[in-house]
Design an enzyme around this catalytic site. Structure first.
Site, PDB file in Angstrom:
ATOM      1  N   GLY A 243     -40.573 104.458  19.441  1.00 17.03           N
ATOM      2  CA  GLY A 243     -41.842 104.419  20.164  1.00 17.03           C
ATOM      3  C   GLY A 243     -42.596 103.128  19.905  1.00 17.03           C
ATOM      4  CB  SER A 244     -46.201 102.363  20.209  1.00 13.39           C
ATOM      5  OG  SER A 244     -46.319 102.829  21.534  1.00 13.39           O
ATOM      6  CB  ILE A 245     -43.679 101.658  15.076  1.00 10.58           C
ATOM      7  CG1 ILE A 245     -42.380 102.436  15.307  1.00 10.58           C
ATOM      8  CG2 ILE A 245     -44.806 102.589  14.632  1.00 10.58           C
ATOM      9  CD1 ILE A 245     -41.833 103.121  14.057  1.00 10.58           C
TER      10      ILE A 245
END
Length: 725
Positions: free
Chosen positions: A312-314
């Site tokens: 995801g966004s990490i």
């Protein structure tokens, strides 16, 4: 001489010759057989004879200890006892004493608190129809039980020294330490990986024995001392591990999660300071009887190392680094407009904020975790350049951490990446990573661009008379400069704004400079995105200008009513950071009073007007708010600040009392941004306000600004957004 006599003599002579010849053949056969036995089979029979009149007892070495970086004991071996059965001797004993095997089994069962039937089976065990000569009865028993067996004085029941593995802290650091089998051999974790150092070398005692297998007096014996195992000193700090264990337990409970992983590292040398997975297990009792072998394997599994997931966004940190390094954007000049979606090939891919973020610069797309912005960066980079940095950061291959069961993750090959794949990869979908892979990659931003292999072993030592003798230090760091130091420094500055101003605000601690990134990813199960199943992650470092620690939080399948990393993973990280800052004595910019205030939870002043004083005080106490009462009435007439205001825990509010329940019907509209739908309903209902919703997710906008006064019964319109970060 008569013919008859001559004939008799001839017959007799013939018979004698035949007999002599037969005796000669027998003698020759015996001589050949004797020669064969004495010459050809000499070594074999000599070996058997020696085995018959000698006793060889293996003496197990003491397994080495496992210690934390400061010498605190995490796994130790203690001296205990074992009971073996010399079954040939035992059978002779039972025959001479005229006692049955059941009587012997009963006595042993009573002394050892074992099942009589189980002992009887061992006494009478056969292999291929033949009774066996020896059997292990029980291992790792305490002295009191060994003494009871010794007092029975049963020939053939042999008591000798043994060692038992203890983990003094129970479940503490379970998945790192691992555990051993019944023979003391490492099965998982450090116990397995460093078994060759820990196990030591067995000794032995060789002595001559009589027919009862008892040592003969004045016989020749030989004794070889065992060599105890080395001690393994870990990089783990027991105190920091304690902070991580406490936070993981709380996160598992608060979020009703399937699992939680917390890792803390020193990004400058790859040392793991703490690693915890919850749920875990007790290495003192790893073989839980009510679990199948597959279930046991799952409990022993070190998820931080063995499990992979779409990050995801990490993962946007990797895309941002590649874009700056390849100079496809100039951050100070970059600008994009996010309208909530981007058309890629024949597909519309949405940003987590469906209404869009509007005009953004480079820092904004990081702060807002804007999918549209990162799809744009991915398009500018192209598949080849993006995959180059994915490889540089170590994704798609094992880190080589010194723990068992590591997974390599899956990275889509460059030649198979479509335009749509490129867009989703850029903001953290399609590829899979493990927690240890990601934090190792994240550390390169923290330490100035160097990839350093993560590890839990610090050194191998031997303790001689209280003095530590160094045998080996960890030397496989494979430190490699993978990105420019200037790029890493620049990115840390941007990531600090994510915490102070962006989606990671709940990890902010006044006075400390934390840089980090949140990410919420939908889980892929059986090749499909599973509804209502997410992994919420956070990675952070501090102090941002010169990081001393890095932290990874992963919450697997939190309560689907509140699964956003910016809401739940950051809260866990905040507590971990604060505990570690205090322990490491890292000096803040702010005063202690300001820091303490920033750590307190926000509380919405409840509506208690019109209530009896005792009832109102109880509600305030439950909300962790104190009160000062003015007036001597029994009913609360008014409060200051007004219901709806947000105050910190332990704040004092003033209660004005009177004799009746008439009061001003005004309340203050609270700040509901970031609340779940359920929490917003509860807060507004308690204040006497009505609510209407549009959209799904968390509250992103409210129709009446926080702090404005309205009358009870007013309607607040709340817009919900599905947050993908």
């Amino acid at each position: 001489m008569s013919k008859k006599v001559y004939k008799d003599k001839t017959i007799m002579r013939s018979r004698m010759m035949i007999v002599f010849f037969l005796f000669f053949l027998v003698f020759l056969g015996l001589s050949i057989r004797l020669g064969y036995i004495m010459v050809v089979k000499s070594s074999e029979y000599k070996k058997k004879a020696i085995n018959q009149w000698t006793s060889v007892v293996r003496i197990d070495p003491k397994r080495g200890n496992i210690l934390d970086r400061y010498g605190n004991e995490l796994a130790i071996s203690a001296n205990v006892y074992r009971v073996d059965l010399d079954l040939n001797t035992l059978r002779d004993y039972m025959t001479k004493k005229k006692i049955s095997d059941k009587e012997v089994a009963s006595k042993l069962a009573s002394a050892l608190a074992l099942d009589e039937k189980e002992i009887l089976n061992k006494i009478n065990k056969t292999i291929n129809g033949k009774k066996i000569a020896a059997s292990i009865l029980v291992r790792r028993i305490e002295k009191d039980k060994a003494d009871k067996v010794r007092d029975l004085n049963i020939d053939g029941v042999v008591i000798s020294g043994d060692s038992k593995r203890y983990y003094p802290n129970g479940n503490f650091l379970a998945h790192v330490l691992g555990h051993t089998n019944s023979d003391g051999k490492g099965l998982t974790g450090v116990e397995l990986v460093y078994d060759e150092y820990l196990k030591g070398k067995s000794g032995k005692k060789i002595s001559e024995t009589d027919s009862k297998r008892k040592d003969l007096p004045y016989s020749i014996s030989k004794y070889e001392s065992p060599i105890d195992g080395y001690d393994i000193v870990l990089t783990v700090d027991q105190m920091i591990q304690h902070f991580a264990e406490k936070a993981a337990d709380q996160a598992l409970k608060d979020n009703k999660a399937k699992a939680v992983t917390i890792m803390i590292m020193d990004p400058n040398n790859g040392e793991i300071l703490a690693l915890v997975n919850k749920p875990d297990y007790d290495p003192n009792n790893p073989w839980e009887e009510d679990l199948t072998y597959d279930e046991l394997q799952q409990k022993w599994r070190n998820r931080a190392v063995s499990d992979t997931f779409e990050p995801g966004s990490i993962f946007k940190v990797v895309t941002a680094t590649a874009a700056i390094s390849e100079k496809v954007v100039v951050p100070s000049k970059y600008r994009i407009v996010c309208n909530g979606a981007k058309k890629v090939a024949n597909r519309i891919i949405h940003c987590w904020k469906r209404t869009g973020h509007g005009s953004e610069d480079f820092v904004d797309i990081l702060k807002n975790s804007c999918n549209v912005g990162f799809m744009d960066l991915g398009e500018k980079l192209g598949a080849e350049k993006l995959n180059k940095y994915i490889s540089k950061f170590g994704f798609g291959k094992k880190t080589g951490i010194d723990l068992n069961g590591e997974a390599g993750g899956i990275i889509k090959p460059t030649k198979t990446i479509t335009v749509s794949d490129l867009a989703t990869i850029s903001f953290g979908q399609t590829n899979t990573v493990s927690c240890i892979q990601y934090l190792t990659a994240f550390n390169t931003i923290a330490n100035g661009g160097k990839w350093i292999r993560p590890h839990v072993m610090k050194k191998v030592v031997r303790n001689l008379e209280g003095k530590e003798i160094l045998y080996k230090e960890y030397d496989k760091k494979d430190e490699t400069q993978v990105i420019d130091k200037g790029v890493a420094d620049e990115l840390r500055g941007y990531l600090e704004k994510v915490i102070s101003e962006g989606g990671g605000r709940k990890a902010f601690i006044d006075g400390y400079h934390i840089a980090g990134k949140t990410g919420t990813a939908q889980k892929v199960i059986d090749g499909k995105y599973a509804p209502a199943k997410y992994i919420s992650s956070f990675a952070g470092m501090a102090p941002a200008s010169n990081p001393k620690i890095s932290v990874m939080i992963s919450i697997d399948e939190p309560d689907p009513s509140n699964y956003y990393a910016g809401q739940i993973a950051t809260v866990v990280a905040k507590q971990v950071f604060y505990d570690v800052f205090n322990y490491m004595a890292l000096k803040p910019d702010a005063s202690g009073e300001e820091i303490a205030k920033s750590l307190l939870k926000d509380v919405v002043v409840p509506e208690i007007r019109g209530m009896k004083k005792e009832e109102a005080l109880k509600i305030l106490k439950d909300s962790n708010v104190t009160a000062e009462i003015e007036g001597s009435g029994a009913i609360i007439k008014d409060v200051s600040p007004k219901p709806g205001y947000t105050v910190k825990e332990n704040s004092k509010i003033i209660l004005y009392t009177g004799s009746d329940g008439n009061y001003n019907k005004e309340v203050v509209v609270p700040n509901l941004v970031g609340c779940t739908k359920e929490n917003a309903i509860k807060i507004l209902k308690d204040l006497g306000l009505k609510v209407q919703f549009t959209g799904q997710g968390l509250v992103s906008e409210q129709s009446i600004d926080p702090g404005k006064k309205v009358y009870k019964g007013a309607i607040i319109n709340l817009e919900l957004s599905v947050i993908g970060d």
